[in-house]
Design a protein around this motif. Structure first.
Motif, mmCIF file in Angstrom:
data_model
loop_
_atom_site.group_PDB
_atom_site.id
_atom_site.type_symbol
_atom_site.label_atom_id
_atom_site.label_comp_id
_atom_site.label_asym_id
_atom_site.label_seq_id
_atom_site.Cartn_x
_atom_site.Cartn_y
_atom_site.Cartn_z
ATOM 1 N N GLY A 137 0.830 -1.196 0.000
ATOM 2 C CA GLY A 137 0.000 0.000 0.000
ATOM 3 C C GLY A 137 0.871 1.255 0.000
ATOM 4 N N TRP A 138 0.233 2.401 -0.050
ATOM 5 C CA TRP A 138 0.935 3.682 -0.152
ATOM 6 C C TRP A 138 1.498 4.170 1.179
ATOM 7 C CZ3 TRP A 138 2.007 5.369 -4.808
ATOM 8 C CH2 TRP A 138 1.194 4.976 -5.879
ATOM 9 N N THR A 139 0.929 3.783 2.285
ATOM 10 C CA THR A 139 1.290 4.250 3.628
ATOM 11 C C THR A 139 1.464 5.771 3.630
ATOM 12 O OG1 THR A 139 3.668 3.794 3.351
ATOM 13 C CG2 THR A 139 2.302 2.019 4.289
ATOM 14 N N LYS A 140 2.598 6.266 4.098
ATOM 15 C CA LYS A 140 2.823 7.713 4.219
ATOM 16 C C LYS A 140 3.008 8.405 2.869
ATOM 17 C CE LYS A 140 4.982 7.267 8.740
ATOM 18 N NZ LYS A 140 6.213 7.441 9.508
ATOM 19 N N ASN A 141 3.104 7.636 1.800
ATOM 20 C CA ASN A 141 3.337 8.212 0.477
ATOM 21 C C ASN A 141 2.052 8.564 -0.277
ATOM 22 O OD1 ASN A 141 6.230 7.983 0.511
ATOM 23 N ND2 ASN A 141 5.921 5.779 0.341
ATOM 24 N N TRP A 142 0.898 8.309 0.331
ATOM 25 C CA TRP A 142 -0.382 8.505 -0.348
ATOM 26 C C TRP A 142 -0.560 9.924 -0.894
ATOM 27 C CZ3 TRP A 142 -3.960 6.156 -2.865
ATOM 28 C CH2 TRP A 142 -5.213 6.730 -3.052
ATOM 29 N N GLU A 143 -0.348 10.926 -0.084
ATOM 30 C CA GLU A 143 -0.552 12.312 -0.528
ATOM 31 C C GLU A 143 0.454 12.701 -1.610
ATOM 32 O OE1 GLU A 143 -3.182 14.204 0.112
ATOM 33 O OE2 GLU A 143 -3.927 12.543 1.344
ATOM 34 N N PHE A 144 1.708 12.264 -1.466
ATOM 35 C CA PHE A 144 2.717 12.547 -2.496
ATOM 36 C C PHE A 144 2.337 11.880 -3.815
ATOM 37 C CE2 PHE A 144 5.168 12.642 1.513
ATOM 38 C CZ PHE A 144 5.572 13.967 1.483
ATOM 39 N N ALA A 145 1.875 10.635 -3.727
ATOM 40 C CA ALA A 145 1.494 9.889 -4.925
ATOM 41 C C ALA A 145 0.294 10.547 -5.617
ATOM 42 C CB ALA A 145 1.177 8.441 -4.560
ATOM 43 N N LYS A 146 -0.679 11.009 -4.833
ATOM 44 C CA LYS A 146 -1.837 11.682 -5.430
ATOM 45 C C LYS A 146 -1.408 12.938 -6.174
ATOM 46 C CE LYS A 146 -4.963 12.521 -2.390
ATOM 47 N NZ LYS A 146 -6.050 12.662 -1.424
ATOM 48 N N ALA A 147 -0.525 13.732 -5.565
ATOM 49 C CA ALA A 147 -0.067 14.975 -6.200
ATOM 50 C C ALA A 147 0.710 14.685 -7.484
ATOM 51 C CB ALA A 147 0.788 15.781 -5.224
ATOM 52 N N LEU A 148 1.602 13.707 -7.427
ATOM 53 C CA LEU A 148 2.379 13.355 -8.614
ATOM 54 C C LEU A 148 1.477 12.741 -9.676
ATOM 55 C CD1 LEU A 148 5.155 13.252 -9.949
ATOM 56 C CD2 LEU A 148 5.497 11.024 -8.871
ATOM 57 N N GLY A 149 0.563 11.880 -9.249
ATOM 58 C CA GLY A 149 -0.394 11.276 -10.179
ATOM 59 C C GLY A 149 -1.211 12.331 -10.906
ATOM 60 N N LEU A 157 -5.939 6.623 -8.148
ATOM 61 C CA LEU A 157 -4.921 5.656 -7.750
ATOM 62 C C LEU A 157 -5.559 4.524 -6.958
ATOM 63 C CD1 LEU A 157 -2.090 8.048 -6.484
ATOM 64 C CD2 LEU A 157 -2.182 6.829 -8.651
ATOM 65 N N PRO A 158 -5.130 3.298 -7.202
ATOM 66 C CA PRO A 158 -5.643 2.184 -6.398
ATOM 67 C C PRO A 158 -5.075 2.248 -4.976
ATOM 68 C CG PRO A 158 -3.903 1.437 -7.854
ATOM 69 C CD PRO A 158 -4.157 2.877 -8.201
ATOM 70 N N LYS A 159 -5.753 1.619 -4.047
ATOM 71 C CA LYS A 159 -5.285 1.630 -2.649
ATOM 72 C C LYS A 159 -4.000 0.820 -2.476
ATOM 73 C CE LYS A 159 -8.408 4.176 -0.777
ATOM 74 N NZ LYS A 159 -8.079 5.510 -0.391
ATOM 75 N N SER A 160 -3.819 -0.195 -3.278
ATOM 76 C CA SER A 160 -2.571 -0.957 -3.282
ATOM 77 C C SER A 160 -2.303 -1.378 -4.721
ATOM 78 C CB SER A 160 -2.662 -2.174 -2.359
ATOM 79 O OG SER A 160 -3.726 -2.997 -2.747
ATOM 80 N N LEU A 161 -1.052 -1.682 -5.022
ATOM 81 C CA LEU A 161 -0.714 -1.980 -6.400
ATOM 82 C C LEU A 161 0.538 -2.835 -6.494
ATOM 83 C CD1 LEU A 161 1.023 1.059 -8.025
ATOM 84 C CD2 LEU A 161 0.460 1.020 -5.623
ATOM 85 N N ASN A 162 0.689 -3.462 -7.640
ATOM 86 C CA ASN A 162 1.875 -4.233 -7.939
ATOM 87 C C ASN A 162 2.813 -3.306 -8.711
ATOM 88 O OD1 ASN A 162 3.692 -6.269 -8.296
ATOM 89 N ND2 ASN A 162 2.450 -7.422 -9.763
ATOM 90 N N PHE A 163 3.965 -3.045 -8.168
ATOM 91 C CA PHE A 163 4.921 -2.139 -8.790
ATOM 92 C C PHE A 163 6.328 -2.631 -8.478
ATOM 93 C CE2 PHE A 163 4.668 -0.702 -4.486
ATOM 94 C CZ PHE A 163 5.879 -0.098 -4.185
#
Length: 187
Positions: A137-149, A157-163
């Motif tokens: 999952g994104w944990t503390k990176n959720w807000e950063f990922a949303k902004a970059l996304g 963005l999915p709640k968890s992903l294969n990356f």
């Protein structure tokens, strides 16, 4: 972590492909060690650049090498000396070996050759990375990922992903172009 470089050099040497190598280091003192390690293995080191110790292992790819690699190479890989100092050492060592074996190979399995061959045969493949058996999952990176996304035009963005957990992968020219075009800097 220059002390881990031999593993990468050995894994690369098992393959028939002889890649150009672009290296980022965070300390000028590492330059000679890195240079000698690759020279000994007769690997073509194109550039060794000192970069800030920011952005973890992806900082140099995104801010320095990415645009060049994306322009000059049909396929390129992102491999790094991974120590994972915040987890159990045995687990970290095992994870690093798993990633290297599945991206570069061993004396029995020439994985880098196989991956390059896959890119040549399968034009729709954009990125290849070892599957992690757990979904992260994104944990503390959720807000950063949303902004970059959002900047990339990705709004759901999915709640968890294969990356590529561990940030090691092979990629086709063009697959990361939009990321490089953001012109992100070290901040």
């Amino acid at each position: 972590y220059p002390e881990l470089l031999e593993e990468i050099v050995e894994s690369v040497s098992h393959n028939t492909v002889h890649p150009d190598i672009f290296i980022s280091i965070n300390n000028e003192e590492h330059r000679e060690t890195v240079k000698k390690t690759f020279e000994k293995a007769r690997v073509n080191t194109k550039q060794i650049k000192v970069v800030p110790n920011k952005g973890r292992d992806l900082g140099a790819l995104i801010t320095l090498f990415g645009k060049l690699l994306d322009k000059e190479y049909d396929v390129y890989g992102h491999i790094h000396t991974k120590k994972s100092i915040k987890i159990d050492r045995r687990l970290a060592d095992s994870w690093r070996k798993y990633l290297l074996e599945n991206l570069l190979g061993t004396d029995r399995v020439l994985m880098m050759d196989n991956i390059i061959d896959t890119f040549e045969k399968e034009q729709r493949v954009g990125i290849i990375f070892p599957d992690d058996p757990t979904c992260v999952g994104w944990t503390k990176n959720w807000e950063f990922a949303k902004a970059l996304g959002h900047r990339l035009g990705i709004n759901n963005l999915p709640k968890s992903l294969n990356f590529p957990v561990g940030s090691m992968f092979w990629v086709r020219k063009g697959a990361l172009t939009k990321l490089y075009e953001l012109n992100l800097d070290w901040e």
